[in-house]
Design a protein around this motif. Sequence first.
Motif, PDB file in Angstrom:
ATOM      1  N   THR A 259       1.555   4.573   1.791  1.00 48.39           N
ATOM      2  CA  THR A 259       0.141   4.081   1.670  1.00 48.39           C
ATOM      3  C   THR A 259       0.346   2.381   0.944  1.00 48.39           C
ATOM      4  O   THR A 259       0.984   1.315   1.398  1.00 48.39           O
ATOM      5  N   ASP A 260      -0.067   1.795   0.352  1.00 48.69           N
ATOM      6  CA  ASP A 260       0.150   0.966  -0.945  1.00 48.69           C
ATOM      7  C   ASP A 260       1.756   0.460  -1.370  1.00 48.69           C
ATOM      8  O   ASP A 260       1.253  -0.732  -1.679  1.00 48.69           O
ATOM      9  N   LYS A 261       2.260   0.755  -0.623  1.00 46.73           N
ATOM     10  CA  LYS A 261       4.325   0.235  -1.023  1.00 46.73           C
ATOM     11  C   LYS A 261       4.451   0.283   0.707  1.00 46.73           C
ATOM     12  O   LYS A 261       5.013  -1.138  -0.323  1.00 46.73           O
ATOM     13  N   ALA A 266       8.131  -2.508  -0.712  1.00 41.74           N
ATOM     14  CA  ALA A 266       9.464  -1.914   0.280  1.00 41.74           C
ATOM     15  C   ALA A 266       9.279  -1.848   1.781  1.00 41.74           C
ATOM     16  O   ALA A 266       7.989  -0.909   2.489  1.00 41.74           O
ATOM     17  N   ALA A 267       9.621  -0.651   2.384  1.00 40.73           N
ATOM     18  CA  ALA A 267       9.845  -1.010   4.251  1.00 40.73           C
ATOM     19  C   ALA A 267       9.483  -0.110   4.406  1.00 40.73           C
ATOM     20  O   ALA A 267       9.191   0.996   3.583  1.00 40.73           O
ATOM     21  N   PHE A 268       8.580   0.658   4.980  1.00 45.49           N
ATOM     22  CA  PHE A 268       8.557   1.596   5.780  1.00 45.49           C
ATOM     23  C   PHE A 268       9.352   2.799   6.365  1.00 45.49           C
ATOM     24  O   PHE A 268      10.067   1.908   6.694  1.00 45.49           O
ATOM     25  N   HIS A 269       9.388   3.785   6.904  1.00 46.74           N
ATOM     26  CA  HIS A 269      10.710   4.536   6.428  1.00 46.74           C
ATOM     27  C   HIS A 269      10.549   5.995   7.043  1.00 46.74           C
ATOM     28  O   HIS A 269       9.649   6.698   7.052  1.00 46.74           O
ATOM     29  N   SER A 300       4.044  13.631  -1.332  1.00 41.30           N
ATOM     30  CA  SER A 300       4.590  12.381  -0.320  1.00 41.30           C
ATOM     31  C   SER A 300       2.812  11.772  -0.922  1.00 41.30           C
ATOM     32  O   SER A 300       2.095  12.135  -1.682  1.00 41.30           O
ATOM     33  N   ASP A 301       2.106  10.231  -1.064  1.00 40.68           N
ATOM     34  CA  ASP A 301       1.511   9.903  -1.036  1.00 40.68           C
ATOM     35  C   ASP A 301       0.941   9.904   0.252  1.00 40.68           C
ATOM     36  O   ASP A 301      -0.552   9.300   0.195  1.00 40.68           O
ATOM     37  N   ASP A 302       0.902   9.950   1.419  1.00 38.87           N
ATOM     38  CA  ASP A 302       0.123  10.018   3.037  1.00 38.87           C
ATOM     39  C   ASP A 302       0.399  11.341   3.487  1.00 38.87           C
ATOM     40  O   ASP A 302       1.722  11.842   3.717  1.00 38.87           O
ATOM     41  N   TYR A 303      -0.424  12.011   3.285  1.00 43.12           N
ATOM     42  CA  TYR A 303      -0.681  13.525   3.497  1.00 43.12           C
ATOM     43  C   TYR A 303       0.548  14.528   4.902  1.00 43.12           C
ATOM     44  O   TYR A 303       0.113  15.376   5.226  1.00 43.12           O
ATOM     45  N   LYS A 304      -0.291  12.983   5.820  1.00 48.14           N
ATOM     46  CA  LYS A 304      -0.473  13.437   7.508  1.00 48.14           C
ATOM     47  C   LYS A 304       1.528  13.470   7.178  1.00 48.14           C
ATOM     48  O   LYS A 304       2.232  14.504   8.527  1.00 48.14           O
ATOM     49  N   THR A 332      -4.119   6.184  -6.604  1.00 47.26           N
ATOM     50  CA  THR A 332      -3.222   4.477  -7.127  1.00 47.26           C
ATOM     51  C   THR A 332      -4.479   3.582  -7.355  1.00 47.26           C
ATOM     52  O   THR A 332      -3.711   2.765  -7.766  1.00 47.26           O
ATOM     53  N   ARG A 333      -5.453   3.866  -6.597  1.00 51.15           N
ATOM     54  CA  ARG A 333      -6.070   2.736  -7.375  1.00 51.15           C
ATOM     55  C   ARG A 333      -7.072   3.934  -8.754  1.00 51.15           C
ATOM     56  O   ARG A 333      -7.142   2.583  -9.544  1.00 51.15           O
TER      57      ARG A 333
END
Length: 467
Positions: A259-261, A266-269, A300-304, A332-333
């Motif tokens: 998400t916001d990071k 940070a980069a996407f992994h 995670s903060d990304d449920y997918k 995060t918000r």
Amino acid sequence: PSLVYERVRRRLYMDAEEMWFFVSGQIKQLQKKAQTTAPHLMPLLNKILQEGVEHKRSLLKDVDRLSEVDGYADWRLKEAVELSDLVQRRLIHLQNPENCEKSKKLLCNLNKGCGYGCQLHHAVYCLLVAYGTQRTLILRSKGWRYNRAGWEQVFRPVSDTCTDFTGHVHNWPGHPDSEVILLGIVDSVSPRPPYLPLAVPKDLAERISRLHGDPSVWWVGQFLKYLLRPQPNTVNMLKDAASKFNFQRPIVGVHIRRTDKVGTEAAFHPVDEYMEHVEEYYKQLDLSKQVTTKRIYLASDDYKVFAEIKNKYPDYEILGDPQIAKTAAVSTRYSDGALNGLIQDLYFLSQSDYLVCTFSSQVCRVAYEIMQSLHPDASTRFRSLDDIYYYGGQGIHRKVAIMSHRPKSSDEMDLAVGDIVGVAGNHWDGYSKGRNLRTNQVALYPSFKVDDVVEAVDFPTYTQVPL
Ligand code: GDP
């Protein structure tokens, strides 16, 4: 065991890892070239990678065996308990002064404008400065963004007997006889307290260095151990979660921060990058014990990522809760309702045998720090996809060269024995980047050619607390 023996044993482990980072990294580069220019070399290069990694696993297994058969395993367990107990008793002593009214205090507001991991690090920093200045920490948490009723509803209060103050409040640094000193956030603290990570107290530095491969993380872990003492309702929540998930070992904690990071800090992994390291952990483990179920705890903060890993890795048992990830993304918000999920995720990540994550995220660094208080030395139980371990606001991370290095290209560092390097990061390919403080050159150097410097700093020695 002597300090030297323990250091050599740990270096052996690191040497083996770094050698394979280097060799596999070089071969992968070669593969990319060979694909188009020399395809007939591909089978040989694949063979080197496939068999080479077996050599590495065997080496690591034998180094691990060494610590089981050298006769010091019991000592390590005992020393870990005693050293931790000493630090915890000192903190209890500091936080519960005989005369609260007269005791000097350090005041901190928990509600730093950032996420939970960042706020926990803020609380640790406050407690470190409290310990360093021998002032009882008062942690203000009413209206906390993660729980409006305050910290004490989920964790035990930082003091049982001394939670309030009267008298004038001075701003940091105040003076020695100030009754109460208000400490602001580390990002703007001035002057910088000498007690910030990566400092460890001089009076315990040798004991910690003998016990642990990364003394500063162990030290931070002890402060989290004190701060995160759970209230009974939190204990129950975690017990229920453990039985709901059927938490069992072996298990690898995987934290995927999105998400916001992503794209900002940070980069996407992709998930495959995380899972490659999980796979490697289990292949390594399989050499010393039979692995029947490969298990991960996923946070995670990304449920997918839950569905994605489930589909791509059907041979894994996946613990964790996508619902927590859903609240996390929003939190995060707006953080209401996210606290239990966070406490759970951090608890199970730290209880895992190994962590795969990005150390750019404070969530994973906190898990790693807590993990240190659960084993004599868990300093190698992680694989970070990006940063090496650091503490926000830390001083320079110094390494000392134990071998010289002649640069073979302009991006490599000239290194003489004894040079101090401020390390910026490990590229996990055999090289690290840093600044040589002698030459001021910023460049790459072979990671194995340096040793960590233990930053032993004068702290109060709490002689009132028996050793
Ligand atoms: P950082 O931004 O990753 O360095 O760490 P912070 O803790 O400062 O802020 C990230 C915030 O995102 C956390 O405090 C959570 O609110 C949320 N978050 C990120 N990852 C997770 C996760 O794995 N689980 C849960 N429950 N929340 C997460």
